[in-house]
Design a protein around this motif. Structure first.
Motif, PDB file in Angstrom:
ATOM      1  N   GLN A 180       0.824  -1.208   0.000  1.00 16.77           N
ATOM      2  CA  GLN A 180       0.000   0.000   0.000  1.00 16.77           C
ATOM      3  C   GLN A 180       0.858   1.258   0.000  1.00 16.77           C
ATOM      4  O   GLN A 180       0.481   2.274  -0.606  1.00 16.77           O
ATOM      5  CB  GLN A 180      -0.930  -0.023   1.210  1.00 16.77           C
ATOM      6  CG  GLN A 180      -2.015  -1.089   1.095  1.00 16.77           C
ATOM      7  CD  GLN A 180      -2.810  -1.261   2.373  1.00 16.77           C
ATOM      8  OE1 GLN A 180      -2.436  -0.765   3.442  1.00 16.77           O
ATOM      9  NE2 GLN A 180      -3.917  -1.975   2.282  1.00 16.77           N
ATOM     10  N   ASP A 210      -6.462  -8.724   0.766  1.00 11.64           N
ATOM     11  CA  ASP A 210      -5.783  -7.443   0.577  1.00 11.64           C
ATOM     12  C   ASP A 210      -4.717  -7.543  -0.504  1.00 11.64           C
ATOM     13  O   ASP A 210      -4.488  -6.588  -1.259  1.00 11.64           O
ATOM     14  CB  ASP A 210      -5.146  -6.993   1.898  1.00 11.64           C
ATOM     15  CG  ASP A 210      -6.187  -6.752   2.979  1.00 11.64           C
ATOM     16  OD1 ASP A 210      -7.308  -6.338   2.645  1.00 11.64           O
ATOM     17  OD2 ASP A 210      -5.872  -6.975   4.162  1.00 11.64           O
ATOM     18  N   TYR A 239     -13.525 -13.350  -1.906  1.00 12.12           N
ATOM     19  CA  TYR A 239     -13.705 -12.358  -0.842  1.00 12.12           C
ATOM     20  C   TYR A 239     -14.762 -11.329  -1.277  1.00 12.12           C
ATOM     21  O   TYR A 239     -14.457 -10.152  -1.483  1.00 12.12           O
ATOM     22  CB  TYR A 239     -12.383 -11.653  -0.530  1.00 12.12           C
ATOM     23  CG  TYR A 239     -11.277 -12.610  -0.117  1.00 12.12           C
ATOM     24  CD1 TYR A 239     -11.126 -13.017   1.204  1.00 12.12           C
ATOM     25  CD2 TYR A 239     -10.404 -13.141  -1.070  1.00 12.12           C
ATOM     26  CE1 TYR A 239     -10.135 -13.908   1.577  1.00 12.12           C
ATOM     27  CE2 TYR A 239      -9.409 -14.027  -0.705  1.00 12.12           C
ATOM     28  CZ  TYR A 239      -9.283 -14.408   0.616  1.00 12.12           C
ATOM     29  OH  TYR A 239      -8.301 -15.292   0.976  1.00 12.12           O
ATOM     30  N   GLN A 241     -16.987  -9.830   0.278  1.00 13.21           N
ATOM     31  CA  GLN A 241     -17.245  -8.770   1.245  1.00 13.21           C
ATOM     32  C   GLN A 241     -16.016  -7.904   1.509  1.00 13.21           C
ATOM     33  O   GLN A 241     -15.996  -7.144   2.491  1.00 13.21           O
ATOM     34  CB  GLN A 241     -17.721  -9.385   2.577  1.00 13.21           C
ATOM     35  CG  GLN A 241     -18.927 -10.277   2.459  1.00 13.21           C
ATOM     36  CD  GLN A 241     -20.133  -9.547   1.880  1.00 13.21           C
ATOM     37  OE1 GLN A 241     -20.381  -8.386   2.199  1.00 13.21           O
ATOM     38  NE2 GLN A 241     -20.883 -10.234   1.014  1.00 13.21           N
ATOM     39  N   HIS A 242     -15.022  -7.999   0.649  1.00 16.46           N
ATOM     40  CA  HIS A 242     -13.808  -7.220   0.878  1.00 16.46           C
ATOM     41  C   HIS A 242     -14.117  -5.720   0.822  1.00 16.46           C
ATOM     42  O   HIS A 242     -14.936  -5.273   0.009  1.00 16.46           O
ATOM     43  CB  HIS A 242     -12.745  -7.574  -0.172  1.00 16.46           C
ATOM     44  CG  HIS A 242     -11.381  -7.060   0.176  1.00 16.46           C
ATOM     45  ND1 HIS A 242     -10.923  -5.814  -0.219  1.00 16.46           N
ATOM     46  CD2 HIS A 242     -10.374  -7.621   0.895  1.00 16.46           C
ATOM     47  CE1 HIS A 242      -9.701  -5.637   0.246  1.00 16.46           C
ATOM     48  NE2 HIS A 242      -9.343  -6.716   0.905  1.00 16.46           N
ATOM     49  N   PRO A 243     -13.475  -4.914   1.687  1.00  9.00           N
ATOM     50  CA  PRO A 243     -13.768  -3.459   1.724  1.00  9.00           C
ATOM     51  C   PRO A 243     -13.536  -2.733   0.409  1.00  9.00           C
ATOM     52  O   PRO A 243     -14.113  -1.659   0.189  1.00  9.00           O
ATOM     53  CB  PRO A 243     -12.802  -2.948   2.805  1.00  9.00           C
ATOM     54  CG  PRO A 243     -12.521  -4.124   3.664  1.00  9.00           C
ATOM     55  CD  PRO A 243     -12.559  -5.316   2.750  1.00  9.00           C
ATOM     56  N   SER A 244     -12.703  -3.285  -0.478  1.00  3.18           N
ATOM     57  CA  SER A 244     -12.437  -2.613  -1.754  1.00  3.18           C
ATOM     58  C   SER A 244     -13.560  -2.811  -2.770  1.00  3.18           C
ATOM     59  O   SER A 244     -13.531  -2.215  -3.845  1.00  3.18           O
ATOM     60  CB  SER A 244     -11.110  -3.103  -2.345  1.00  3.18           C
ATOM     61  OG  SER A 244     -11.203  -4.484  -2.679  1.00  3.18           O
ATOM     62  N   ASP A 246     -17.537  -2.485  -3.740  1.00  7.59           N
ATOM     63  CA  ASP A 246     -18.781  -1.783  -3.440  1.00  7.59           C
ATOM     64  C   ASP A 246     -19.840  -2.283  -4.405  1.00  7.59           C
ATOM     65  O   ASP A 246     -19.889  -1.866  -5.566  1.00  7.59           O
ATOM     66  CB  ASP A 246     -18.586  -0.270  -3.577  1.00  7.59           C
ATOM     67  CG  ASP A 246     -19.851   0.512  -3.212  1.00  7.59           C
ATOM     68  OD1 ASP A 246     -20.791  -0.109  -2.657  1.00  7.59           O
ATOM     69  OD2 ASP A 246     -19.888   1.725  -3.482  1.00  7.59           O
ATOM     70  N   ARG A 253      -7.855   2.588  -3.992  1.00  8.19           N
ATOM     71  CA  ARG A 253      -7.408   3.447  -2.897  1.00  8.19           C
ATOM     72  C   ARG A 253      -6.839   4.753  -3.427  1.00  8.19           C
ATOM     73  O   ARG A 253      -7.014   5.804  -2.831  1.00  8.19           O
ATOM     74  CB  ARG A 253      -6.314   2.735  -2.077  1.00  8.19           C
ATOM     75  CG  ARG A 253      -6.808   1.555  -1.280  1.00  8.19           C
ATOM     76  CD  ARG A 253      -5.628   0.801  -0.675  1.00  8.19           C
ATOM     77  NE  ARG A 253      -4.782   1.673   0.118  1.00  8.19           N
ATOM     78  CZ  ARG A 253      -4.909   1.852   1.428  1.00  8.19           C
ATOM     79  NH1 ARG A 253      -5.871   1.216   2.079  1.00  8.19           N
ATOM     80  NH2 ARG A 253      -4.090   2.642   2.083  1.00  8.19           N
TER      81      ARG A 253
END
Length: 320
Positions: A180, A210, A239, A241-244, A246, A253
């Motif tokens: 990152q 990630d 994944y 439900q990964h935060p990246s 929507d 990011r």
């Protein structure tokens, strides 16, 4: 007066140490070992270290010598001296590779490295340990791995395996943090490599998702659409439900890079925004721009009417 007091205190301390050493020299091997055990029971680890070292130096071939070397590792570890503990463990393993308790030396060596990162700040403040230097965590993982592979039936193997799971998760998270960081620096090739390394080498850790997200974003920035699409498909499948993600749409990011392909390929070392004149460099362009900005900021009455070339201004007119 203060200097005299300090000298007196230092003299008394040296005398006390000398007196203690003299007393230790008079003790038998069994008595030294008994006192060391008593100090360990009282959690007086500095005293225990001194007694065990005295025992080993005075009776190197005595009946308690090997046990003293083994317990010295523990005393160093409890006295918060991890480097000394690891050194003592290495020495014991080298001298007694067939000792029935050599697995304990491996275990203590791993514990010393495991706790090396966990200082007072880490214990009492909410620090993210995965963002710190992973050197000690990697050393601890390697020592526990040696223990479990060489002595799978050791009484310490179950605890070592649990700690290895924790350490592996931390090392994987550290790789993600580094990737990152590369994204923020627009080093997309390095970011993609970090993400791929996590996916290939840290399976079954929480950081794999990630790592895939890193790969998707880095490949998108690099214009490698096929690789980005395949990585995104894998991320959505494993994944969802990964935060990246929507509603199935990938949210990067960092904003997409508007630089040219040469700037992206060289990680920003070669920019192509402006054209260079023959003999001109990026550094000279920067100096020229700074000069023009400073000249524009001058009051009108101080500005010169004579139009000079950038070379004349750069050399302060020395070559006019």
């Amino acid at each position: 007066m203060h200097v005299k007091h300090l000298l007196l205190i230092a003299t008394l301390a040296l005398a006390a140490c000398a007196s203690q050493e003299s007393k230790d020299d008079e003790l038998s091997e069994a008595e030294l070992y008994r006192q060391a055990q008593s100090a360990l029971d009282d959690k007086s680890y500095t005293t225990a270290v001194n007694k065990l070292k005295a025992l080993e130096s005075r009776y190197p071939f005595g009946r308690y010598a090997e046990q003293a070397q083994l317990e010295l590792i523990y005393a160093y570890y409890k006295n918060m001296e991890p480097e000394a503990a690891k050194s003592a463990a290495d020495r014991f393993i080298r001298l007694h590779p067939q000792h029935p308790q050599v697995d304990y030396a491996y275990y203590l060596k791993g514990l010393a490295a495991f706790d090396q990162d966990n200082g007072l700040l880490a214990r009492f403040m909410p620090l993210d340990m995965s963002k710190r230097d992973p050197g000690a965590a990697r050393d601890s993982y390697n020592e526990f791995a040696r223990l479990t592979s060489r002595y799978p039936n050791s009484r310490y193997a179950p605890d070592a395996k649990q700690r290895m799971i924790f350490l592996r998760n931390r090392l994987a998270a550290n790789e993600v943090h580094v990737g990152q960081y590369y994204l923020t620096r627009k080093a997309y090739v390095a970011a993609a490599n970090r993400g791929r390394y996590v996916v290939e080498n840290f399976q079954e850790t929480p950081a794999v998702g990630d790592g895939l997200a890193l790969m998707v974003e880095a490949y998108q920035h690099l214009g490698l659409d096929d690789l980005a699409a395949s990585s995104l498909a894998t991320l959505k499948l494993n994944y969802p439900q990964h935060p990246s993600l929507d509603n199935g749409r990938f949210v990067p990011r960092e904003s997409m890079d508007e630089r040219g392909w040469l700037a992206r390929a060289t990680l920003g070392l070669v920019e192509t925004d402006t054209t260079l004149e023959p003999g001109e460099t990026r550094a000279s362009q920067d100096v020229q721009r700074q000069y023009e900005e400073a000249e524009d900021a001058l009051p009108d009455e101080l500005k010169t009417e004579r139009k000079r070339s950038w070379w004349s201004r750069l050399t302060f007119g020395l070559f006019d």
